[in-house]
Scaffold this active site. Structure first.
Site, PDB file in Angstrom:
ATOM      1  N   ARG A 224       0.853  -1.184   0.000  1.00 46.97           N
ATOM      2  CA  ARG A 224       0.000   0.000   0.000  1.00 46.97           C
ATOM      3  C   ARG A 224       0.885   1.228   0.000  1.00 46.97           C
ATOM      4  O   ARG A 224       1.945   1.247   0.638  1.00 46.97           O
ATOM      5  CB  ARG A 224      -0.889   0.018   1.250  1.00 46.97           C
ATOM      6  CG  ARG A 224      -2.196  -0.722   1.094  1.00 46.97           C
ATOM      7  CD  ARG A 224      -3.176   0.024   0.186  1.00 46.97           C
ATOM      8  NE  ARG A 224      -4.452  -0.631   0.076  1.00 46.97           N
ATOM      9  CZ  ARG A 224      -4.802  -1.526  -0.853  1.00 46.97           C
ATOM     10  NH1 ARG A 224      -3.943  -1.876  -1.771  1.00 46.97           N
ATOM     11  NH2 ARG A 224      -6.013  -2.041  -0.887  1.00 46.97           N
ATOM     12  N   HIS A 272      -0.890   0.686 -10.044  1.00 46.16           N
ATOM     13  CA  HIS A 272      -1.632  -0.235  -9.166  1.00 46.16           C
ATOM     14  C   HIS A 272      -2.224  -1.401  -9.973  1.00 46.16           C
ATOM     15  O   HIS A 272      -3.431  -1.672  -9.908  1.00 46.16           O
ATOM     16  CB  HIS A 272      -2.737   0.508  -8.407  1.00 46.16           C
ATOM     17  CG  HIS A 272      -3.140  -0.195  -7.135  1.00 46.16           C
ATOM     18  ND1 HIS A 272      -3.455   0.464  -5.976  1.00 46.16           N
ATOM     19  CD2 HIS A 272      -3.273  -1.521  -6.853  1.00 46.16           C
ATOM     20  CE1 HIS A 272      -3.765  -0.408  -5.029  1.00 46.16           C
ATOM     21  NE2 HIS A 272      -3.667  -1.627  -5.549  1.00 46.16           N
TER      22      HIS A 272
HETATM   23  N1  LIG Z   1      -0.605  -3.810  -5.855  1.00 47.77           N
HETATM   24  C1  LIG Z   1      -1.643  -4.595  -6.041  1.00 47.77           C
HETATM   25  O1  LIG Z   1      -2.136  -4.780  -7.159  1.00 47.77           O
HETATM   26  C2  LIG Z   1      -2.231  -5.305  -4.864  1.00 47.77           C
HETATM   27  C3  LIG Z   1      -3.207  -6.294  -5.079  1.00 47.77           C
HETATM   28  C4  LIG Z   1      -3.703  -6.978  -3.990  1.00 47.77           C
HETATM   29  C5  LIG Z   1      -3.247  -6.690  -2.711  1.00 47.77           C
HETATM   30  N2  LIG Z   1      -2.310  -5.719  -2.531  1.00 47.77           N
HETATM   31  C6  LIG Z   1      -1.819  -5.426  -1.171  1.00 47.77           C
HETATM   32  O2  LIG Z   1      -1.156  -6.573  -0.667  1.00 47.77           O
HETATM   33  C7  LIG Z   1      -1.452  -6.681   0.724  1.00 47.77           C
HETATM   34  C8  LIG Z   1      -1.173  -8.079   1.214  1.00 47.77           C
HETATM   35  O3  LIG Z   1      -2.140  -8.977   0.707  1.00 47.77           O
HETATM   36  P1  LIG Z   1      -2.169 -10.499   1.212  1.00 47.77           P
HETATM   37  O4  LIG Z   1      -3.370 -11.125   0.594  1.00 47.77           O
HETATM   38  O5  LIG Z   1      -0.850 -11.153   1.047  1.00 47.77           O
HETATM   39  O6  LIG Z   1      -2.435 -10.257   2.776  1.00 47.77           O
HETATM   40  P2  LIG Z   1      -2.318 -11.329   3.961  1.00 47.77           P
HETATM   41  O7  LIG Z   1      -2.534 -12.697   3.443  1.00 47.77           O
HETATM   42  O8  LIG Z   1      -3.177 -10.830   5.059  1.00 47.77           O
HETATM   43  O9  LIG Z   1      -0.775 -11.213   4.396  1.00 47.77           O
HETATM   44  C9  LIG Z   1      -0.281 -10.074   5.022  1.00 47.77           C
HETATM   45  C10 LIG Z   1       1.146 -10.353   5.472  1.00 47.77           C
HETATM   46  O10 LIG Z   1       1.668  -9.178   6.099  1.00 47.77           O
HETATM   47  C11 LIG Z   1       2.150  -9.537   7.394  1.00 47.77           C
HETATM   48  N3  LIG Z   1       1.989  -8.427   8.329  1.00 47.77           N
HETATM   49  C12 LIG Z   1       0.862  -7.732   8.623  1.00 47.77           C
HETATM   50  N4  LIG Z   1       1.118  -6.806   9.570  1.00 47.77           N
HETATM   51  C13 LIG Z   1       2.421  -6.944   9.888  1.00 47.77           C
HETATM   52  C14 LIG Z   1       3.279  -6.305  10.816  1.00 47.77           C
HETATM   53  N5  LIG Z   1       2.826  -5.318  11.619  1.00 47.77           N
HETATM   54  N6  LIG Z   1       4.556  -6.707  10.893  1.00 47.77           N
HETATM   55  C15 LIG Z   1       5.018  -7.701  10.091  1.00 47.77           C
HETATM   56  N7  LIG Z   1       4.269  -8.355   9.187  1.00 47.77           N
HETATM   57  C16 LIG Z   1       2.979  -7.978   9.094  1.00 47.77           C
HETATM   58  C17 LIG Z   1       1.301 -10.720   7.820  1.00 47.77           C
HETATM   59  O11 LIG Z   1       1.918 -11.433   8.875  1.00 47.77           O
HETATM   60  P3  LIG Z   1       1.279 -12.811   9.438  1.00 47.77           P
HETATM   61  O12 LIG Z   1       1.542 -13.840   8.344  1.00 47.77           O
HETATM   62  O13 LIG Z   1       2.037 -13.087  10.656  1.00 47.77           O
HETATM   63  O14 LIG Z   1      -0.192 -12.561   9.626  1.00 47.77           O
HETATM   64  C18 LIG Z   1       1.215 -11.495   6.495  1.00 47.77           C
HETATM   65  O15 LIG Z   1       2.389 -12.252   6.302  1.00 47.77           O
HETATM   66  C19 LIG Z   1      -2.908  -6.222   0.794  1.00 47.77           C
HETATM   67  O16 LIG Z   1      -3.251  -5.805   2.097  1.00 47.77           O
HETATM   68  C20 LIG Z   1      -2.953  -5.090  -0.200  1.00 47.77           C
HETATM   69  O17 LIG Z   1      -2.678  -3.873   0.458  1.00 47.77           O
HETATM   70  C21 LIG Z   1      -1.795  -5.025  -3.583  1.00 47.77           C
END
Ligand SMILES: NC(=O)c1ccc[n+]([C@@H]2O[C@H](COP(=O)([O-])OP(=O)(O)OC[C@H]3O[C@@H](n4cnc5c(N)ncnc54)[C@H](OP(=O)(O)O)[C@@H]3O)[C@@H](O)[C@H]2O)c1
Length: 308
Positions: A224, A272
């Site tokens: 983000r 994005h």
């Molecule tokens: N650019 C794009 O096109 C696009 C598309 C889709 C999503 N995104 C972004 O990608 C993000 C991640 O998606 P996802 O599906 O992979 O999410 P997810 O499955 O919820 O994974 C989030 C990861 O971040 C870690 N995390 C969260 N808070 C943290 C902290 N304070 N310290 C350290 N690690 C932390 C989590 O740790 P744990 O494993 O321990 O829970 C997990 O490994 C989304 O929230 C979105 O903002 C971008």
């Protein structure tokens, strides 16, 4: 079941509606205003208008088409019902492709080669370093970060990952906590952030973090925009500390015309688009989520306490 669709950017064609009706025949996807708010039981959302869902007094669940739920959670009137993130395999695959492509581009210095071509200069850059000599670190190893980290490891890179809770991933060094982050950063050549935006991750990619990376490191941000302080990044690039930044997400989107990031010679911008699958790919994901909700086994529920 009436499900209210509140997703202005979601291009649901007639084909999508027909496929959705076939996959979930007992579900009516309704547009805002089609039915009384009181008969709406579910909402299918991506950046819905803040405040709208509070009027759905019989809402039981929210399905988020976006993997990032930060803007949804920022709505103080959001009903206290489970929020299901509709992460599908297509989205994970697109993110893996994006990250692997951008890492390889920096690793093989193709960003510099592209710049040389623009000046019609035939220049040999120094011989290519091996993947095994490069440390690539991925912040966030959830649904999207982990497949990318594993793909990079299979290409021979030394991969490190950082998450909130401890992980064990074969062949990958896993870190947690602030000390773990600092250890990971020292020695990282390419840093990739796939972090969600939460109170803990806002501004995390800042001057303090950049300083802990070795001189000449590069960063890729696909999580983000508000996780990154853009002024700090520009300073780190201009001072020569960071070599390159590849950015898919920004504090303000679309990135304003006059923003200095647009014209920076060592910044790559994509709008994005890292992982935005076709609407059709969500049909099965939505149908499966609805079946599981009906069975009381709700999948990938957002943890409101931690904000993702
Ligand atoms: N650019 C794009 O096109 C696009 C598309 C889709 C999503 N995104 C972004 O990608 C993000 C991640 O998606 P996802 O599906 O992979 O999410 P997810 O499955 O919820 O994974 C989030 C990861 O971040 C870690 N995390 C969260 N808070 C943290 C902290 N304070 N310290 C350290 N690690 C932390 C989590 O740790 P744990 O494993 O321990 O829970 C997990 O490994 C989304 O929230 C979105 O903002 C971008």
């Amino acid at each position: 079941v009436n499900i209210l669709l509140l997703a202005p950017q979601f291009e649901c064609s007639d084909t999508w509606r027909i496929a959705m009706a076939a996959a979930a025949p007992d579900v009516a996807i309704v547009a805002d205003g089609d039915v009384d708010s009181a008969v709406i039981e579910g909402a299918l959302v991506d950046e819905p208008p803040p405040g709208r869902l509070q009027y759905c007094t019989n809402l039981r669940f929210i399905l988020s088409l976006s993997a990032g739920v930060d803007s949804l959670l920022a709505d103080p009137t959001l009903p206290a019902v489970p929020i299901v993130r509709l992460v599908n395999t297509e989205m994970s695959a697109l993110m893996r492709e994006y990250i692997v492509y951008q890492v390889l581009r920096l690793h093989r210095r193709f960003d510099e080669t592209e710049a040389l071509q623009r000046d019609r200069r035939w220049v040999w850059l120094s011989s290519a370093a091996s993947a095994a000599s490069r440390v690539v670190s991925v912040l966030g190893v959830g649904h999207l970060g982990r497949p990318a980290a594993e793909a990079l490891q299979s290409l021979g890179f030394q991969v490190r990952v950082w998450s909130r809770t401890p992980k064990q991933i074969p062949g990958i060094r896993c870190f947690t906590g602030i000390d773990g982050l600092h250890t990971l950063l020292a020695g990282t050549d390419i840093l990739v952030s796939v972090l969600p935006l939460t109170p803990d991750t806002m501004d995390i990619l800042s001057e303090d973090l950049f300083r802990r990376l070795p001189v000449g490191a590069s960063i890729i941000n696909v999580g983000r925009g508000a996780c990154l302080r853009e002024d700090d990044l520009l300073n780190a690039l201009d001072s020569g500390h960071l070599a390159h930044a590849t950015l898919d997400v920004f504090a303000v989107e679309p990135l304003p015309d006059e923003h200095p990031l647009w014209r920076h010679p060592r910044v790559t911008i994509t709008p994005h688009t890292a992982a935005y699958p076709e609407p059709e790919s969500f049909v099965k994901t939505i149908a499966t989520a609805l079946t599981r909700i009906r069975e009381g086994d709700i999948p990938t529920v957002v943890d409101r306490l931690h904000g993702y």
